[in-house]
Design an enzyme around this catalytic site. Structure first.
Site, PDB file in Angstrom:
ATOM      1  N   ASP A  93       0.829  -1.214   0.000  1.00 28.23           N
ATOM      2  CA  ASP A  93       0.000   0.000   0.000  1.00 28.23           C
ATOM      3  C   ASP A  93       0.866   1.268   0.000  1.00 28.23           C
ATOM      4  O   ASP A  93       1.735   1.418   0.844  1.00 28.23           O
ATOM      5  CB  ASP A  93      -0.853  -0.061   1.284  1.00 28.23           C
ATOM      6  CG  ASP A  93      -1.792   1.124   1.467  1.00 28.23           C
ATOM      7  OD1 ASP A  93      -1.951   1.927   0.531  1.00 28.23           O
ATOM      8  OD2 ASP A  93      -2.396   1.224   2.563  1.00 28.23           O
ATOM      9  N   HIS A 126      -4.399   4.457   6.484  1.00 29.88           N
ATOM     10  CA  HIS A 126      -3.225   4.006   5.718  1.00 29.88           C
ATOM     11  C   HIS A 126      -1.914   4.354   6.432  1.00 29.88           C
ATOM     12  O   HIS A 126      -1.810   5.360   7.114  1.00 29.88           O
ATOM     13  CB  HIS A 126      -3.244   4.644   4.330  1.00 29.88           C
ATOM     14  CG  HIS A 126      -4.424   4.223   3.512  1.00 29.88           C
ATOM     15  ND1 HIS A 126      -4.438   3.078   2.758  1.00 29.88           N
ATOM     16  CD2 HIS A 126      -5.645   4.792   3.354  1.00 29.88           C
ATOM     17  CE1 HIS A 126      -5.609   2.956   2.156  1.00 29.88           C
ATOM     18  NE2 HIS A 126      -6.364   3.993   2.495  1.00 29.88           N
TER      19      HIS A 126
END
Lengths: 555, 555
Positions: free
Chosen positions: A195, A368
């Protein structure tokens, strides 16, 4: 079992060089495992488009190889394309309990539920295919029950982190499975896909619990109703709101279709814990004092049809914003939504509500990993090869920088492209050819029937409107027997432009006469003559370029 | 001279409850002073609109009262509507040297320069009208030569801060005139209008000089060309880029029309100092080594036609991005432009450039005061009444909070509205009536000819396109002799939708037959029947709602 030409192919069909519609193909020998199957939302150039899904032509061509779709978590950009893709390619779908629960509500809406094989897995479960095994590993993210996926092959392990952050104090107590990540790292990971969403942010993402502290402050201050807007899928956020409500002796009502759906699923599956009698229907809110009410709602992105937006515009059937309401927007605007969110905030203030939003308090944390968290993952996994995913090019590029700063050789990092095939062997990584890939537009019932020509026309129409010119021509003689009539839409305010329209008619008449004199009879030529003279005339007079649509009727 | 009913009217015609098109009317007895005359840029709902300017009907109705337009600085949102307003209302325009210099280039483009009376003032200058005096007071902002404006009346002083920040180390050494602000405060200020743009940000805005330090780092690292995109009007930023170039022995070229215009004006008027021989034409860049070149360009907001955007797309005639280029985007994206800027950054990276932008380094500082700076201004001026301006409602609301937290009574603060009249006496402030005010759209040559109907049509067209239905009818008998023909644009991809179009024809034919049988002859009824049946049919089949335009020709 080892063969000389053994290799693993990794083909992203979405989610790289863009944010959204994540879908990654892992191909080894005669098998394909698909990781995630997400959608993205149209950008402002995609007029009238509802959703964008990945082009899965490659999967359909290789349908006998595809063994399943393996989901990391239940966000739209990871599961949203399932109803469309499964219609073309009915394969088993694997995911954790909450993820599959959300998928079920989605498939139900598309009348697909009975037709699809959904399989619930637990973290550390391993699904054995012929030559690959798929392992699920617990992660932390802004939705519960998220996992990373490790693909074990005789060539080595490929790890896909999924979306993640590092949260040592998650709401459900389920910390990411660092032990397993470390173990895999110790044994050796061939390649990692990681990610990249927050790679530009230094430091750490705060724990979800910090938002709970802000809620406590808000609940202490609030004298009237409390209305909290957040992402429907953020069960942990919702849990914290519910707990604050319980602590301060308030009832909780839910508004907004997706919020109602997910809250129901999460309660049913045990992911959201609400004490008996706390949850009430939205119709019941007026039976309680204002300071006994919390409303959890959708609309944190200012989406035009969402519950909060309707409340702010006083168009919500059950909730009218009133003096004393405390509205918390517990989300940051996603890039592109800033103005929508701002409009809602302004409207709420004008109606007399207090509004708490990101600029004013810590009412949101990201899902995130920031730079230091990414470094932790790289350090635990120590992959031989690295493929940054989930990000625009700028993010993938920065993530490559981060990896090489940690000591990875530049040649061992490949920045992926949509449809670009990455081939892995034990000792090499390289881009080889490309496969068909791209965007498929969903517009109403149409999937893929709106292409670039239609979009170009919509853009043109949106800028300066359309001017339609109709003439009826006698077939044999070629003489004009009715018209030209000129009708415009979205071009000028007609009542104030009668002269312009009259002059346009004269211009077209002259062009038609010239065609007649020159014995031009091909419709195409007549039409293009009309277009040319009118375009030039209108541009001179207005500096606008409407679409010009000449229509010739023949009798 | 004092009269019983003496009062000052303050009427914002723009710049409150919005960002942009700043224009404030100050009316006292028989005189009106106008502060600023700005434009705003269309939001995404204003399809095809080029610019938005304030509706100045009130000024035109009171044209004999208007004594002049007094400018605080040369940004578009403060001067951009001048060419349009001056055509309707030719009054003297007052501003500092650079501001008037920028206005001149703008009026030149509109062939208005010779027709307008432009008056250059200096800070501390006072323009005496009959009953008001207008004083200019030096401010710091992201454009040189900015001022606040104090309006002296027998009733008291009204101070408009203009856009400002506190910068103790401005590039030109001209610190804001705190002495004068303090003096006015000491003598007593009746009312203050104050910039609210950054009221949500705690702390202080950094000094412009901090950006210079980042430039030094960048210039040390760069091995190839350096390309810096920034706002054309930010002369101080440009000065710092030029000085860095001189220090590192690089030539400077300029690209982009507005950048070229403003740099020329700024050099001519002495606001930008460039050493002999440093500035070169953009055509000459290839005569020097890459590490001897700096290009200063427009496009920091990713504007589609700007120089940097064209470079990133390899469409710029003189500059092709190449490996080794270092591109600095020295600006933050204005809300709404995030995606455009991101697209440019991605393209630049893909072309092999290094890109430095706000997420990665301190390459920009705001031009607006944060909370602590606002508190300084409030504390210096100590106005009796306060009107927050220049901001959306949320900002005005927060600014009211800030003022009351500093001890101002709530009743002494008025949140202004566009067109809302605020009346001031020595001892009172209140909202009274409203005047005509609002948005005027500029589209091509048209000013105000695009209204809500046209915009609504453009929006409709942009979503699902248009379906035109044409029939030719015999006048006497009422029978159809040609058509129906159906032509669509922006609706579906026609080649793949032939069936849909054929079926649509049949539907319309049936509707026409029914009309004939029922002896319906009014065109309006026939048209609305066609519309209805087709709308329902197309929605059922596609879940889309194109605009339907029936046209009947009569022969």
């Amino acid at each position: 079992m080892r063969r000389e030409k053994d290799k693993i192919k990794i083909i992203p069909l979405g989610g790289v060089d863009e944010i959204g519609k994540n879908l990654t193909v892992i191909e080894y020998r005669e098998e394909i495992a698909v990781i995630d199957c997400g959608l993205s939302f149209p950008d402002e150039e995609m007029f009238g488009i509802d959703l964008v899904i990945p082009d899965v032509t490659y999967l359909i061509k290789n349908r006998e190889k595809v063994k399943g779709i393996f989901l990391t978590h239940g966000h739209e950009d990871h599961i949203g394309a399932l109803p469309y893709v499964l219609k073309e390619l009915n394969v088993p779908v694997y995911g954790t309990k909450l993820t599959i629960g959300i998928v079920e509500t989605k498939l139900k809406e598309h009348n697909l539920l009975s037709k699809v094989d959904l399989k619930v897995v637990k973290p550390r479960d391993i699904i054995k295919l012929n030559s690959m095994s798929i392992e699920f590993i617990r992660q932390s993210h802004s939705i519960a029950d998220s996992v990373a996926i490790a693909i074990h092959t005789p060539m080595g392990v490929v790890l896909h982190t999924g979306d993640f952050k590092v949260d040592y104090t998650p709401i459900d107590g389920c910390v990411a499975d660092f032990a397993r990540f470390a173990e895999l790292g110790k044994r050796g990971v061939l390649a990692m896909m990681c990610d990249s969403t927050n790679v530009e942010r230094p430091g750490y993402t705060m724990s979800e619990t910090t938002v709970g502290e802000t809620f406590n402050t808000v609940f202490t201050k609030a004298k009237g109703r409390i209305i909290v807007a957040t992402f429907a899928s953020n069960i942990h956020r919702i849990q914290q709101i519910v707990e604050a409500a319980e602590r301060y002796n308030r009832k909780v009502a839910v508004s907004g279709r997706s919020m109602e759906n997910i809250v129901a699923v999460a309660i049913e599956l045990g992911y959201l814990k609400v004490k008996e009698g706390v949850l009430i229907g939205i119709d019941a809110i007026n039976r309680y004092a204002d300071n006994k009410i919390v409303i959890i709602t959708t609309g944190s992105q200012g989406e035009p049809m969402s519950a909060l937006t309707r409340m702010a515009a006083q168009e919500h059937k059950k909730v009218k914003i009133q003096e004393g309401d405390m509205v918390v927007i517990s989300a940051n605007p996603i890039p592109g939504n800033e103005k929508l969110v701002s409009r809602v905030i302004n409207q709420l203030f004008k109606k007399g509500a207090e509004v708490i939003y990101e600029a004013l308090a810590d009412v949101h944390v990201s899902g995130h990993a920031c730079q230091e968290e990414l470094k932790l993952m790289h350090t635990l996994i120590k992959p031989r090869f690295f493929i940054p995913v989930h990000g625009e090019y700028r993010h993938l590029k920065q993530h490559k920088e981060l990896a090489t700063n940690l000591g990875m050789p530049k040649a061992n990092v490949v920045i992926p492209e949509i449809g670009g095939v990455i081939e892995l062997t034990r000792s090499s990584i390289k881009k080889t050819d490309t496969v068909v890939a791209g965007k498929v537009f969903v517009d109403g019932l149409g999937v893929g029937d709106v292409g670039n020509i239609v979009l170009r026309d919509r853009k043109h129409l949106s800028q300066d409107g359309i001017v339609t010119v109709v003439v009826t021509i006698e077939k044999v003689s070629g003489t004009v027997i009715a018209g030209p009539d000129i009708i415009s839409r979205g071009f000028v305010y007609v009542r104030e432009s009668e002269d312009l329209m009259e002059e346009s008619k004269e211009i077209v008449k002259t062009a038609l006469l010239e065609c007649e004199e020159k014995h031009i009879t091909e419709w195409a030529t007549i039409k293009s003559n009309i277009k040319d003279v009118l375009r030039i005339f209108l541009y001179e007079r207005t500096k606008r370029k409407p679409m010009i649509l000449p229509i010739i009727m023949e009798v």
